[in-house]
Design a protein around this motif. Structure first.
Motif, mmCIF file in Angstrom:
data_model
loop_
_atom_site.group_PDB
_atom_site.id
_atom_site.type_symbol
_atom_site.label_atom_id
_atom_site.label_comp_id
_atom_site.label_asym_id
_atom_site.label_seq_id
_atom_site.Cartn_x
_atom_site.Cartn_y
_atom_site.Cartn_z
ATOM 1 N N CYS A 199 0.869 -1.183 0.000
ATOM 2 C CA CYS A 199 0.000 0.000 0.000
ATOM 3 C C CYS A 199 0.901 1.226 0.000
ATOM 4 O O CYS A 199 1.166 1.832 1.045
ATOM 5 C CB CYS A 199 -0.938 -0.018 1.210
ATOM 6 S SG CYS A 199 -2.173 -1.330 1.157
ATOM 7 N N SER A 200 1.349 1.585 -1.170
ATOM 8 C CA SER A 200 2.436 2.555 -1.302
ATOM 9 C C SER A 200 2.057 3.976 -0.918
ATOM 10 O O SER A 200 2.931 4.812 -0.677
ATOM 11 C CB SER A 200 2.987 2.526 -2.731
ATOM 12 O OG SER A 200 1.954 2.741 -3.673
ATOM 13 N N SER A 201 0.755 4.293 -0.849
ATOM 14 C CA SER A 201 0.322 5.645 -0.464
ATOM 15 C C SER A 201 0.024 5.760 1.021
ATOM 16 O O SER A 201 -0.300 6.853 1.508
ATOM 17 C CB SER A 201 -0.933 6.050 -1.252
ATOM 18 O OG SER A 201 -0.666 6.133 -2.639
ATOM 19 N N LEU A 202 0.126 4.652 1.746
ATOM 20 C CA LEU A 202 -0.200 4.665 3.171
ATOM 21 C C LEU A 202 0.842 5.478 3.933
ATOM 22 O O LEU A 202 2.024 5.158 3.933
ATOM 23 C CB LEU A 202 -0.244 3.231 3.705
ATOM 24 C CG LEU A 202 -0.781 3.015 5.112
ATOM 25 C CD1 LEU A 202 -2.234 3.441 5.192
ATOM 26 C CD2 LEU A 202 -0.639 1.552 5.520
ATOM 27 N N THR A 203 0.394 6.557 4.577
ATOM 28 C CA THR A 203 1.314 7.447 5.292
ATOM 29 C C THR A 203 1.107 7.417 6.795
ATOM 30 O O THR A 203 1.941 7.930 7.546
ATOM 31 C CB THR A 203 1.137 8.906 4.815
ATOM 32 O OG1 THR A 203 -0.217 9.318 5.052
ATOM 33 C CG2 THR A 203 1.451 9.029 3.332
ATOM 34 N N ASP A 204 0.019 6.814 7.258
ATOM 35 C CA ASP A 204 -0.343 6.925 8.666
ATOM 36 C C ASP A 204 -0.971 5.623 9.136
ATOM 37 O O ASP A 204 -1.947 5.159 8.554
ATOM 38 C CB ASP A 204 -1.329 8.090 8.829
ATOM 39 C CG ASP A 204 -1.775 8.296 10.258
ATOM 40 O OD1 ASP A 204 -1.176 7.688 11.173
ATOM 41 O OD2 ASP A 204 -2.729 9.059 10.477
ATOM 42 N N ILE A 205 -0.411 5.011 10.172
ATOM 43 C CA ILE A 205 -1.013 3.802 10.737
ATOM 44 C C ILE A 205 -1.459 4.040 12.174
ATOM 45 O O ILE A 205 -1.617 3.093 12.953
ATOM 46 C CB ILE A 205 -0.068 2.591 10.656
ATOM 47 C CG1 ILE A 205 1.202 2.820 11.476
ATOM 48 C CG2 ILE A 205 0.271 2.266 9.214
ATOM 49 C CD1 ILE A 205 2.037 1.551 11.623
ATOM 50 N N SER A 206 -1.678 5.303 12.529
ATOM 51 C CA SER A 206 -2.101 5.608 13.891
ATOM 52 C C SER A 206 -3.449 4.986 14.219
ATOM 53 O O SER A 206 -3.808 4.844 15.391
ATOM 54 C CB SER A 206 -2.153 7.124 14.118
ATOM 55 O OG SER A 206 -3.058 7.745 13.229
ATOM 56 N N GLY A 207 -4.212 4.598 13.189
ATOM 57 C CA GLY A 207 -5.494 3.944 13.420
ATOM 58 C C GLY A 207 -5.376 2.600 14.100
ATOM 59 O O GLY A 207 -6.386 2.039 14.550
ATOM 60 N N LEU A 208 -4.148 2.065 14.206
ATOM 61 C CA LEU A 208 -3.961 0.800 14.914
ATOM 62 C C LEU A 208 -4.279 0.954 16.394
ATOM 63 O O LEU A 208 -4.698 0.009 17.063
ATOM 64 C CB LEU A 208 -2.520 0.302 14.760
ATOM 65 C CG LEU A 208 -2.087 -0.146 13.368
ATOM 66 C CD1 LEU A 208 -0.628 -0.577 13.399
ATOM 67 C CD2 LEU A 208 -2.959 -1.283 12.860
ATOM 68 N N HIS A 209 -4.032 2.162 16.935
ATOM 69 C CA HIS A 209 -4.315 2.414 18.342
ATOM 70 C C HIS A 209 -5.683 3.065 18.448
ATOM 71 O O HIS A 209 -5.937 4.114 17.860
ATOM 72 C CB HIS A 209 -3.258 3.338 18.956
ATOM 73 C CG HIS A 209 -3.499 3.607 20.412
ATOM 74 N ND1 HIS A 209 -3.242 2.675 21.381
ATOM 75 C CD2 HIS A 209 -3.995 4.697 21.049
ATOM 76 C CE1 HIS A 209 -3.552 3.174 22.564
ATOM 77 N NE2 HIS A 209 -4.010 4.402 22.395
#
Length: 297
Positions: A199-209
């Protein structure tokens, strides 16, 4: 009457199903449509009398030119989709009608390669869980690769309306190159291997928390990043939102060449697997508040 296996396979000039009469339906021992019935045909919409159709079998509408949506397939009598049933429908823009059906599980590669699909509205009745039954773990997740390669998919926030989806399957959103952030994960407790790889445009994984919603039960946190889950997410700059993570498995963030810093790993981390950050060529800074050094494999 029924249509058999590969009846109109690769009939590229056949553009409509409106000629199908009300007599279409299951007969004893036979589905209304056979496997691969319209695979590769030129049909652009699903418009037929579907009141007695309960199943769309494997490859039935794969690589067709269905555009506007699932049409009359969105019917309460529909209970089952087969593997690859809409695989490679590169003009399909919406699956919203699926909310009107009785389908509860998405099979392997169901909508993989639907490159015009921009949202996953249509999954509110879908079930996907790993459960403990009679003391044994039972994998009742939807199939693997369900939205793999949906390159225009930008938003997965509809996951928040699908309360029975708690476990995302392997490769679920792999190769969704327009997906820029993770949202709608409030009900999600585990991710599959390669779930967001490429997912090359993914900039933010803060949704994991997940933050607790006022007057609601505390959410179940995601505690493991499985194998190659975010591999090749070259748009990631920093890791935040990983406070509850206990295990980072093999290759989880490998080839994230844009990753500059790791600051969001909390005190619960116990294992970092081999090649977890392999080829993160831009990585400059790593920080963790763990009180003990995790097991680095």
């Amino acid at each position: 009457y029924c249509l058999g296996t590969r009846t109109f396979w690769m009939c590229e000039s056949l553009t409509s199903t409106s000629w199908l009469s009300e007599g279409l339906g299951e007969l004893e021992g036979y589905d209304a449509f056979g496997e691969g019935c319209f695979h590769g045909a030129g049909i652009t919409s699903l418009d037929y009398a579907a009141d007695s159709v309960t199943k769309v079998p494997a490859y039935c509408f794969a690589e067709t030119k269905i555009k506007d949506g699932l049409g009359s397939i969105g019917n309460q009598t529909l209970t089952e989709l087969g593997e690859y049933c809409f695989y490679g429908c590169d003009a399909l823009e919406s699956i919203e009608e699926l909310n009107n059906s009785s389908v509860t599980r998405l099979p392997d590669y169901c909508f993989a390669g639907c490159t015009e699909l921009t949202s996953i509205d249509g999954i509110q009745n879908i079930y996907s869980k790993i459960e403990i039954i009679d003391g044994k773990e039972v994998d009742n997740r939807s199939g693997a690769h369900i939205f793999e390669g949906c390159s225009k998919l930008e938003d997965i926030s509809d996951l928040s309306s699908a309360s029975q989806i708690t476990d995302l399957p392997d490769y679920a959103f792999s190769g969704c190159t327009s997906l820029s952030q993770l949202s709608g994960l409030y009900n999600i407790s585990s991710l599959g291997e390669y779930c967001f790889s490429g997912c090359s445009s993914l900039t933010d994984i803060s949704g994991l928390h997940k933050e607790q919603i006022e007057n609601d039960e505390p959410p179940t946190q995601i505690t493991k990043i499985p194998k190659y889950c975010f591999s090749g997410c070259i748009g990631l700059k920093t890791l935040i939102g990983c406070w509850a993570i206990e295990i980072i498995e093999e290759g989880a963030f490998s080839n994230c060449t844009g990753l500059l810093s790791i600051t969001g790993i909390g005190e619960n981390i116990v294992i970092i697997g081999q090649n977890a950050f392999q080829n993160c060529t831009g990585l400059l800074y790593v920080s963790t508040i763990a009180s003990t050094v995790p097991n680095i494999q």
